[in-house]
Design a protein around this motif. Structure first.
Motif, PDB file in Angstrom:
ATOM      1  N   LYS A  21       0.848  -1.203   0.000  1.00 46.09           N
ATOM      2  CA  LYS A  21       0.000   0.000   0.000  1.00 46.09           C
ATOM      3  C   LYS A  21       0.880   1.248   0.000  1.00 46.09           C
ATOM      4  CE  LYS A  21      -3.707   2.016   2.850  1.00 46.09           C
ATOM      5  NZ  LYS A  21      -3.032   3.252   3.245  1.00 46.09           N
ATOM      6  N   GLY A  22       0.519   2.180  -0.870  1.00 50.74           N
ATOM      7  CA  GLY A  22       1.253   3.431  -0.957  1.00 50.74           C
ATOM      8  C   GLY A  22       2.337   3.462  -2.021  1.00 50.74           C
ATOM      9  N   LYS A  23       2.698   2.317  -2.558  1.00 52.27           N
ATOM     10  CA  LYS A  23       3.752   2.267  -3.578  1.00 52.27           C
ATOM     11  C   LYS A  23       3.214   2.632  -4.964  1.00 52.27           C
ATOM     12  CE  LYS A  23       7.016   0.541  -0.889  1.00 52.27           C
ATOM     13  NZ  LYS A  23       8.237   1.312  -0.535  1.00 52.27           N
ATOM     14  N   TYR A  24       4.147   2.890  -5.873  1.00 49.46           N
ATOM     15  CA  TYR A  24       3.839   3.228  -7.258  1.00 49.46           C
ATOM     16  C   TYR A  24       4.073   1.994  -8.128  1.00 49.46           C
ATOM     17  CZ  TYR A  24       4.928   5.300 -11.856  1.00 49.46           C
ATOM     18  OH  TYR A  24       4.983   5.599 -13.188  1.00 49.46           O
ATOM     19  N   VAL A  25       3.182   1.746  -9.093  1.00 52.78           N
ATOM     20  CA  VAL A  25       3.363   0.614 -10.002  1.00 52.78           C
ATOM     21  C   VAL A  25       3.140   1.045 -11.445  1.00 52.78           C
ATOM     22  CG1 VAL A  25       2.723  -1.139  -8.306  1.00 52.78           C
ATOM     23  CG2 VAL A  25       0.965  -0.189  -9.810  1.00 52.78           C
ATOM     24  N   GLU A  26       3.799   0.329 -12.344  1.00 55.65           N
ATOM     25  CA  GLU A  26       3.611   0.525 -13.772  1.00 55.65           C
ATOM     26  C   GLU A  26       3.294  -0.824 -14.398  1.00 55.65           C
ATOM     27  OE1 GLU A  26       6.524   4.332 -14.807  1.00 55.65           O
ATOM     28  OE2 GLU A  26       6.971   2.354 -15.648  1.00 55.65           O
ATOM     29  N   LEU A  27       2.284  -0.827 -15.240  1.00 59.73           N
ATOM     30  CA  LEU A  27       1.875  -2.035 -15.952  1.00 59.73           C
ATOM     31  C   LEU A  27       2.010  -1.752 -17.446  1.00 59.73           C
ATOM     32  CD1 LEU A  27      -1.421  -2.741 -13.937  1.00 59.73           C
ATOM     33  CD2 LEU A  27       0.923  -3.360 -13.342  1.00 59.73           C
ATOM     34  N   ARG A  28       2.575  -2.710 -18.163  1.00 58.93           N
ATOM     35  CA  ARG A  28       2.891  -2.480 -19.573  1.00 58.93           C
ATOM     36  C   ARG A  28       2.031  -3.332 -20.488  1.00 58.93           C
ATOM     37  NH1 ARG A  28       7.993  -1.538 -22.874  1.00 58.93           N
ATOM     38  NH2 ARG A  28       7.725  -2.822 -24.741  1.00 58.93           N
ATOM     39  N   CYS A  29       1.697  -2.764 -21.637  1.00 58.60           N
ATOM     40  CA  CYS A  29       0.909  -3.480 -22.639  1.00 58.60           C
ATOM     41  C   CYS A  29       1.559  -3.302 -24.012  1.00 58.60           C
ATOM     42  CB  CYS A  29      -0.511  -2.948 -22.684  1.00 58.60           C
ATOM     43  SG  CYS A  29      -1.504  -3.619 -24.051  1.00 58.60           S
ATOM     44  N   ASP A  30       1.783  -4.420 -24.713  1.00 55.91           N
ATOM     45  CA  ASP A  30       2.257  -4.413 -26.098  1.00 55.91           C
ATOM     46  C   ASP A  30       1.117  -4.873 -26.992  1.00 55.91           C
ATOM     47  OD1 ASP A  30       5.272  -4.931 -24.884  1.00 55.91           O
ATOM     48  OD2 ASP A  30       5.253  -4.007 -26.858  1.00 55.91           O
ATOM     49  N   PRO A  31       0.554  -3.988 -27.793  1.00 51.62           N
ATOM     50  CA  PRO A  31      -0.610  -4.383 -28.606  1.00 51.62           C
ATOM     51  C   PRO A  31      -0.180  -5.180 -29.834  1.00 51.62           C
ATOM     52  CG  PRO A  31       0.015  -2.134 -29.105  1.00 51.62           C
ATOM     53  CD  PRO A  31       0.926  -2.595 -27.986  1.00 51.62           C
ATOM     54  N   ILE A  32      -1.149  -5.679 -30.545  1.00 51.60           N
ATOM     55  CA  ILE A  32      -0.888  -6.347 -31.820  1.00 51.60           C
ATOM     56  C   ILE A  32      -0.362  -5.303 -32.805  1.00 51.60           C
ATOM     57  CG2 ILE A  32      -2.008  -7.476 -33.784  1.00 51.60           C
ATOM     58  CD1 ILE A  32      -3.900  -8.802 -31.725  1.00 51.60           C
ATOM     59  N   SER A  33       0.672  -5.673 -33.531  1.00 53.98           N
ATOM     60  CA  SER A  33       1.287  -4.745 -34.478  1.00 53.98           C
ATOM     61  C   SER A  33       0.250  -4.221 -35.476  1.00 53.98           C
ATOM     62  CB  SER A  33       2.411  -5.458 -35.234  1.00 53.98           C
ATOM     63  OG  SER A  33       2.994  -4.601 -36.180  1.00 53.98           O
ATOM     64  N   GLY A  34       0.238  -2.908 -35.648  1.00 53.45           N
ATOM     65  CA  GLY A  34      -0.681  -2.301 -36.606  1.00 53.45           C
ATOM     66  C   GLY A  34      -2.012  -1.892 -36.018  1.00 53.45           C
ATOM     67  N   HIS A  35      -2.303  -2.323 -34.796  1.00 50.01           N
ATOM     68  CA  HIS A  35      -3.553  -1.906 -34.150  1.00 50.01           C
ATOM     69  C   HIS A  35      -3.387  -0.492 -33.601  1.00 50.01           C
ATOM     70  CE1 HIS A  35      -5.657  -6.031 -33.354  1.00 50.01           C
ATOM     71  NE2 HIS A  35      -5.424  -5.793 -34.644  1.00 50.01           N
ATOM     72  N   THR A  36      -4.260   0.403 -34.046  1.00 47.04           N
ATOM     73  CA  THR A  36      -4.134   1.799 -33.627  1.00 47.04           C
ATOM     74  C   THR A  36      -4.896   2.088 -32.334  1.00 47.04           C
ATOM     75  OG1 THR A  36      -5.999   2.410 -35.036  1.00 47.04           O
ATOM     76  CG2 THR A  36      -3.789   2.580 -35.991  1.00 47.04           C
ATOM     77  N   ALA A  37      -5.873   1.264 -32.015  1.00 49.83           N
ATOM     78  CA  ALA A  37      -6.670   1.478 -30.806  1.00 49.83           C
ATOM     79  C   ALA A  37      -6.182   0.559 -29.693  1.00 49.83           C
ATOM     80  CB  ALA A  37      -8.140   1.224 -31.085  1.00 49.83           C
ATOM     81  N   LEU A  38      -6.097   1.115 -28.482  1.00 51.27           N
ATOM     82  CA  LEU A  38      -5.648   0.345 -27.320  1.00 51.27           C
ATOM     83  C   LEU A  38      -6.531   0.684 -26.135  1.00 51.27           C
ATOM     84  CD1 LEU A  38      -2.041  -0.388 -26.224  1.00 51.27           C
ATOM     85  CD2 LEU A  38      -3.682   0.472 -24.544  1.00 51.27           C
ATOM     86  N   TYR A  39      -6.928  -0.320 -25.390  1.00 56.53           N
ATOM     87  CA  TYR A  39      -7.874  -0.173 -24.289  1.00 56.53           C
ATOM     88  C   TYR A  39      -7.280  -0.779 -23.019  1.00 56.53           C
ATOM     89  CZ  TYR A  39     -11.054   0.058 -28.318  1.00 56.53           C
ATOM     90  OH  TYR A  39     -11.650   0.376 -29.513  1.00 56.53           O
ATOM     91  N   TRP A  40      -7.589  -0.139 -21.898  1.00 54.37           N
ATOM     92  CA  TRP A  40      -7.295  -0.721 -20.592  1.00 54.37           C
ATOM     93  C   TRP A  40      -8.622  -0.966 -19.868  1.00 54.37           C
ATOM     94  CZ3 TRP A  40      -2.765  -2.464 -18.704  1.00 54.37           C
ATOM     95  CH2 TRP A  40      -1.569  -2.010 -19.270  1.00 54.37           C
ATOM     96  N   TYR A  41      -8.732  -2.142 -19.265  1.00 54.02           N
ATOM     97  CA  TYR A  41      -9.856  -2.497 -18.419  1.00 54.02           C
ATOM     98  C   TYR A  41      -9.287  -3.080 -17.130  1.00 54.02           C
ATOM     99  CZ  TYR A  41     -12.674  -2.527 -22.762  1.00 54.02           C
ATOM    100  OH  TYR A  41     -13.297  -2.188 -23.945  1.00 54.02           O
ATOM    101  N   CYS A  69      -5.490  -5.459 -20.954  1.00 54.00           N
ATOM    102  CA  CYS A  69      -5.241  -4.581 -22.090  1.00 54.00           C
ATOM    103  C   CYS A  69      -5.813  -5.244 -23.335  1.00 54.00           C
ATOM    104  CB  CYS A  69      -3.743  -4.350 -22.253  1.00 54.00           C
ATOM    105  SG  CYS A  69      -3.293  -3.327 -23.669  1.00 54.00           S
ATOM    106  N   ALA A  70      -6.366  -4.449 -24.224  1.00 52.90           N
ATOM    107  CA  ALA A  70      -6.885  -4.954 -25.494  1.00 52.90           C
ATOM    108  C   ALA A  70      -6.469  -3.990 -26.598  1.00 52.90           C
ATOM    109  CB  ALA A  70      -8.407  -5.083 -25.454  1.00 52.90           C
ATOM    110  N   SER A  71      -6.385  -4.517 -27.813  1.00 49.94           N
ATOM    111  CA  SER A  71      -6.114  -3.645 -28.953  1.00 49.94           C
ATOM    112  C   SER A  71      -7.042  -4.011 -30.102  1.00 49.94           C
ATOM    113  CB  SER A  71      -4.652  -3.717 -29.387  1.00 49.94           C
ATOM    114  OG  SER A  71      -4.339  -4.965 -29.990  1.00 49.94           O
ATOM    115  N   SER A  72      -7.228  -3.067 -30.995  1.00 48.17           N
ATOM    116  CA  SER A  72      -8.076  -3.324 -32.162  1.00 48.17           C
ATOM    117  C   SER A  72      -7.633  -2.432 -33.313  1.00 48.17           C
ATOM    118  CB  SER A  72      -9.551  -3.057 -31.843  1.00 48.17           C
ATOM    119  OG  SER A  72      -9.808  -1.672 -31.755  1.00 48.17           O
TER     120      SER A  72
END
Lengths: 114, 113
Positions: A15-35, A92-95
């Motif tokens: 609790k209280g710490k900082y985190v980073e989560l990474r997403c690599d989408p499918i190549s060529g997909h311009t739309a990226l979503y986080w849920y 993460c999702a991409s389309s």
């Protein structure tokens, strides 16, 4: 071809710490979503990128959550001052661009805040 | 606000039984409708989708769904389930010009051999 990838697969933090989560989408997909998905719930929308810009960030729960996609490909979801209630699976999702294209999902990052 | 309701949270069937999972949504305008599946240990994948045209859509693995606009429903069906259909099933919509998916809570299906 390669699907959507997310790293790390699991993240345990305090609790209280900082985190980073990474997403690599499918190549060529311009739309990226986080849920995010809590136990026993359906996914909940957080933010959507079209290219480099956040087209809809209405799902971010508060200002501790922030996401970037500086080059229009990889995206990072950043959570400051984590709270126990942030524990969930972050998806993460991409389309392709355009309305109504199928969203392809990654395996998710399971975040646990102790 | 848009919402999606899935009526059955847990379903247990024997192999060869027929399946119908209910999904209703609330939104007065144009929607795109989706069913996604999550097999144990795997990520979400699309079963089928409806954008326009024939309201009866067929998806992968023998699944189909029917869009009934007057009932705001998009129920998922399969005439004969298999043990390998054991999974979590999610109904989702795009509403209006929104790209984001609005999801139901999901239905956990267990098929006994």
């Amino acid at each position: 071809g390669a699907g959507v990838s997310q790293t790390p697969s699991n993240k345990v933090t305090e609790k209280g710490k900082y985190v980073e989560l990474r997403c690599d989408p499918i190549s060529g997909h311009t739309a990226l979503y986080w849920y995010r998905q809590s136990l026993g719930q359906g996914p909940e929308f957080l933010i959507y990128f079209q290219g480099t810009g956040a087209a809809d960030d209405s799902g971010l729960p508060n200002d501790r959550f922030f996401a970037v996609r500086p080059e229009g490909s990889v995206s990072t979801l950043k959570i400051q001052r984590t709270e126990r209630g942030d524990s969930a699976v972050y998806l993460c999702a991409s389309s392709r661009g355009g309305f109504g294209h199928e969203q392809f999902f990654g395996p998710g990052t399971r975040l646990t805040v102790l | 606000a848009q919402s999606v309701s899935q009526h059955n949270h847990h379903v247990i069937l024997s192999e060869a039984a027929s399946l119908e999972l209910g999904c209703n949504y609330s939104y007065g305008g144009t929607v795109n409708l989706f069913w996604y599946v999550q097999y144990p240990g795997q990520h979400l994948q699309l079963l089928l989708k409806y954008f326009s045209g024939d309201p009866l859509v067929k998806g992968i693995k023998g699944f189909e769904a029917e869009f009934i606009k007057s009932k705001f429903s998009f129920n998922l069906r399969k005439p004969s389930v298999q043990w390998s259909d054991t999974a979590e099933y999610f109904c989702a919509i795009n509403a209006g010009n929104n790209r984001k998916l609005i999801w139901g809570l999901g239905t956990s299906l267990a098929v006994n051999p």
